[in-house]
Design a protein around this motif. Structure first.
Motif, PDB file in Angstrom:
ATOM      1  N   TYR A  38      -9.220 -13.952   4.948  1.00 47.20           N
ATOM      2  CA  TYR A  38      -8.624 -15.018   4.152  1.00 47.20           C
ATOM      3  C   TYR A  38      -8.359 -16.202   5.069  1.00 47.20           C
ATOM      4  O   TYR A  38      -7.654 -16.066   6.068  1.00 47.20           O
ATOM      5  CB  TYR A  38      -7.333 -14.539   3.490  1.00 47.20           C
TER       6      TYR A  38
ATOM      7  N   ARG B  50     -16.866  -6.533  -2.641  1.00 44.50           N
ATOM      8  CA  ARG B  50     -15.871  -6.645  -1.569  1.00 44.50           C
ATOM      9  C   ARG B  50     -16.018  -5.526  -0.549  1.00 44.50           C
ATOM     10  O   ARG B  50     -15.845  -5.720   0.641  1.00 44.50           O
ATOM     11  CB  ARG B  50     -14.464  -6.606  -2.168  1.00 44.50           C
TER      12      ARG B  50
ATOM     13  N   THR C  43      -8.722  -5.053   4.382  1.00 46.35           N
ATOM     14  CA  THR C  43      -8.240  -5.842   3.258  1.00 46.35           C
ATOM     15  C   THR C  43      -9.422  -6.325   2.438  1.00 46.35           C
ATOM     16  O   THR C  43     -10.526  -6.434   2.939  1.00 46.35           O
ATOM     17  CB  THR C  43      -7.433  -7.048   3.737  1.00 46.35           C
ATOM     18  N   GLY C  44      -9.139  -6.591   1.168  1.00 44.32           N
ATOM     19  CA  GLY C  44     -10.225  -7.024   0.296  1.00 44.32           C
ATOM     20  C   GLY C  44      -9.859  -8.206  -0.561  1.00 44.32           C
ATOM     21  O   GLY C  44     -10.696  -8.807  -1.207  1.00 44.32           O
ATOM     22  N   CYS C  45      -8.585  -8.559  -0.591  1.00 47.62           N
ATOM     23  CA  CYS C  45      -8.199  -9.738  -1.354  1.00 47.62           C
ATOM     24  C   CYS C  45      -6.893 -10.279  -0.770  1.00 47.62           C
ATOM     25  O   CYS C  45      -6.304  -9.674   0.121  1.00 47.62           O
ATOM     26  CB  CYS C  45      -8.040  -9.415  -2.837  1.00 47.62           C
ATOM     27  N   LYS C  46      -6.451 -11.411  -1.285  1.00 49.34           N
ATOM     28  CA  LYS C  46      -5.314 -12.081  -0.670  1.00 49.34           C
ATOM     29  C   LYS C  46      -4.051 -11.221  -0.728  1.00 49.34           C
ATOM     30  O   LYS C  46      -3.277 -11.181   0.221  1.00 49.34           O
ATOM     31  CB  LYS C  46      -5.062 -13.410  -1.375  1.00 49.34           C
TER      32      LYS C  46
ATOM     33  N   VAL D 272      -4.041  -8.893   2.110  1.00 44.26           N
ATOM     34  CA  VAL D 272      -3.761  -9.570   3.371  1.00 44.26           C
ATOM     35  C   VAL D 272      -2.258  -9.787   3.524  1.00 44.26           C
ATOM     36  O   VAL D 272      -1.695  -9.610   4.601  1.00 44.26           O
ATOM     37  CB  VAL D 272      -4.501 -10.925   3.435  1.00 44.26           C
TER      38      VAL D 272
ATOM     39  N   TYR E 150     -13.711  -8.877   5.273  1.00 46.94           N
ATOM     40  CA  TYR E 150     -13.016  -9.881   4.481  1.00 46.94           C
ATOM     41  C   TYR E 150     -12.067 -10.673   5.356  1.00 46.94           C
ATOM     42  O   TYR E 150     -11.364 -10.105   6.201  1.00 46.94           O
ATOM     43  CB  TYR E 150     -12.231  -9.180   3.378  1.00 46.94           C
TER      44      TYR E 150
END
Lengths: 393, 295
Positions: free
Chosen positions: B194, B187, A64-67, A70, B192
């Motif tokens: 969250y 990125r 994953t690379g961003c919300k 996710v 990564y």
């Protein structure tokens, strides 16, 4: 029975399965390359690969690379690895020779004929008001138009080229001198020490030439929000071409569509092929030409995306007729929230071009105090004419 | 540095230092350490992103090199800069001594004349430090490009000197909270994770770790209250630091039960609500409703 997917014996070991998982993620829009596959394999050797939960957690930071990634990761993981013990025949998919998902032919566009509710000047017939009275009054409807409409019917490629030119001009009009970084320049306000030292070597350490640096011009970021509800569909052609052009002209621009929901289309429109981009967009704009919830969509924008993409250097362009099914205070609250990000807000209302137009709709009235500029725009040339106004902002 | 075998060891090691990491986060950190890749932590303000770096540094008993990003940050402030004044003086001196231009140039572009900024400092240390690049999204996009070489190769190229390669690659933690979208190039080079607001059990554990003397009933109430408050429509959602401040404020005011003394509780809210409109929105009645729900 275990929930874990079984793999057919013909597949070569775990490496192939992980590669298959990567391909599965890629097919679902995550941007991953071969390097990630190798890192993933390394990661699994560092973990207890027999525990599904540990694998899930281990692959998450890599894949994953961003919300947004996710948020959809868990479902994608389950779909591939936890397929209720079903047998997956081939982990590594065959190379696709034909039928790429991103390319569509208008021949196989379906379900479009039934969805003509939002056509031309009549709003969709949710409650039959427009058919019965003869005053041609535009109303907003709450019904979401579930049939899919192909946006490529609306936009032609030569229009995009034209729009790109206009968008480029507008971008230039919005140039703003706000950068804090300094770069070398012949006429600058500060000395450029690094260069002076370099040059002074030639003259035995005597700084004869004084070189300067200054703050360069910075363009503003343009964020466009286009209303594609039923009442707007007749104007959507111009706006969509404009947005498509803008995205191609300005790498930093950001774009959204809204009707009853808000959809971010920035990534989609970055496609190199303009018409293919529009095609992909029509898939996302499910419900195009239906009802409108301007207030709710603006509010959603202000509380989510705006926090990431809108700052004091942004210009938010809203293209809508202001016919809303929500309470008017929702619009004004949302715009106020948005304004606090320090951005400029421009509202382009296609109806403003009409003779005797007055912003009488409750939504539009509520919005007016929060706007930096309220203008009409029906055609591309109208948009081009905005250049002067934007410079003054 | 002791070798950490599984992420459970890491998790308990961090817990000993007062940092409660979820499985999800612990695995990410564990992988970042074993694979030697930078770790990008994203999440709302106040969920403990920066704290991760501090705890790791303490755990590995190594230095924490911190680079706070801001708009306008450039290579001269982040990586290295030549000491221009010293160079100028040296050129003058060499002119008087009569040394040749070649020798002078070699001298003034040597390490002695280089001012190390955080990034260069981090890769020249004798023991692998923790490099924290804080709020990387505040820096401009151009700055991200500088980071790429450091993050993937752990080296810095200085045109006048050549390439400086890290003998002991630092452990890099980047944090961002979504001021702007980071580039894909950056990125891709990072793992990564969250970071979400913690769930009630986790948050209670954090509170107990930080304020062990707080009575158990009040601690539970505080967590329930803060968790419910996050559901309200607020401009600034209170983070963990705010929760800890709030707990400290309550014990400072001598409150033992949230539903007992509404006035005092309301006063303690200044530790949680940081904007005027949030404070106006959460009136005494709302506070009591939330406190009632939490109890």
């Amino acid at each position: 029975m275990s929930r874990v997917t079984k793999f057919a014996a013909q597949d070569a070991g775990p490496a192939a399965r992980v590669a298959g998982f990567m391909a599965h993620l890629r097919a679902n829009g995550l941007r991953l390359g071969a390097a990630e596959t190798s890192v993933a394999l390394h990661a699994l050797t560092a973990m207890n690969a027999y525990s599904p939960d540990e694998c899930r957690n281990a692959l998450r930071p890599i894949c994953t690379g961003c919300k947004e990634d996710v948020d959809q990761y868990d479902d994608l993981f389950d779909a591939y690895w936890m397929d209720m013990g079903r047998v997956r025949t081939r982990a590594v998919p065959k190379l696709q020779t034909k039928g790429n998902n991103d390319v569509h032919s208008s021949r196989d566009a379906s379900g479009e004929a039934g969805g003509s509710a939002g056509n031309a000047t009549t709003p969709d017939g949710g409650d039959g008001e427009a058919e019965s009275d003869g005053e041609g009054k535009l109303i907003a409807t709450e019904v979401r138009n579930l049939s899919r409409k192909d946006l490529r019917d609306l936009v032609r490629s030569e229009e995009i080229a034209e729009a790109e030119r206009v968008a480029r001009k507008l971008g230039e009009a919005l140039r703003d001198c706000r950068s804090r970084r300094r770069i070398a320049a012949t006429k600058g306000d500060r000395l450029h020490f690094r260069k002076i030292m370099r040059r002074s070597l030639a003259t035995g350490g005597e700084p004869l030439q004084l070189l300067k640096k200054r703050r360069p011009d910075r363009t503003r970021n343009i964020v466009t929000l286009c209303d594609v509800s039923g009442s707007m569909s007749v104007y959507a052609q111009v706006f969509l071409a404009f947005i498509a052009g803008l995205m191609r002209a300005d790498q930093k621009a950001d774009a959204y569509l809204f009707h009853t929901r808000l959809v971010r289309i920035t990534e989609t429109l970055r496609d190199k092929d303009a018409m293919r981009a529009i095609g992909r967009m029509s898939l996302m704009a499910d419900g195009f030409g239906g009802g409108s919830k301007i207030g709710a969509c603006l509010d959603r924008f202000a509380t989510t995306y705006a926090k990431r993409f809108v700052d004091g250097r942004s210009v938010v362009v809203i293209m809508s007729d202001g016919y809303d099914t929500d309470q008017p205070h929702v619009i004004s609250d949302a715009l106020q929230k948005l304004g606090k990000r320090g951005c400029r807000i421009i509202w382009m209302n296609p109806l403003k071009g009409w003779r005797d137009f007055a912003p009488v709709t409750a939504g539009m009235k509520a919005a007016l105090p929060h706007l930096d500029l309220f203008t009409s725009a029906n055609t591309l040339s109208d948009l081009a004419a905005l250049e002067g106004e934007l410079t003054r902002l | 540095m002791e070798r950490i075998l599984t992420f459970h060891d890491l998790q308990s090691g961090m817990a000993d230092l007062g940092y409660m990491a979820s499985d999800d986060l612990a695995v990410s950190i564990h992988l970042a350490l074993t694979l030697g890749r930078p770790l990008l932590l994203e999440g709302a303000a106040g969920v403990g992103k920066t704290e991760v770096a501090r705890v790791l540094a303490e755990m590995h008993d190594t230095e924490l090199v911190r680079l706070q990003c801001y708009e306008g940050l450039d290579a001269a402030q982040a990586i290295y800069e030549w000491n221009y004044q010293k160079q100028l003086l040296s050129i003058r001196a060499s002119a008087e001594e009569g040394t040749t231009g070649q020798a002078a140039e070699e001298r003034i572009f040597s390490r002695d004349y280089l001012l190390e900024r955080p990034l260069l400092a981090a890769i020249t240390k004798d023991k692998a430090p923790i490099l924290l690049i804080d709020e990387v999204d505040r820096a401009d996009e151009e700055f991200e490009a500088y980071l790429l070489e450091i993050l993937s190769e752990f080296q810095i190229t200085i045109p006048e000197l050549g390439t400086v390669k890290a003998q002991h690659p630092p452990i890099v933690i980047l944090t961002c909270n979504g001021t702007r979208d980071l580039s894909d190039a950056l990125r891709r080079r990072c793992l990564y994770s969250y970071v979400n607001y913690p769930d009630p059990q986790m948050e209670l554990a954090i509170l107990n770790a930080r304020h062990p003397d707080l009575n158990a009933h009040l601690a539970k109430q505080i967590i329930g209250f803060v968790q419910n408050l996050r559901e309200e429509e607020l401009e600034k959602v209170p983070g963990i630091a705010e929760m800890l401040d709030f707990a400290a404020a309550l014990s400072g005011l001598g409150i033992a039960d949230l539903s007992k003394d509404p006035e005092q509780v309301q006063r303690a809210l200044i530790a949680l609500l940081k904007t005027q409109s949030d404070q106006a929105a959460i009136t005494t009645e709302v506070t009591q409703r939330i406190a009632g729900k939490a109890a």
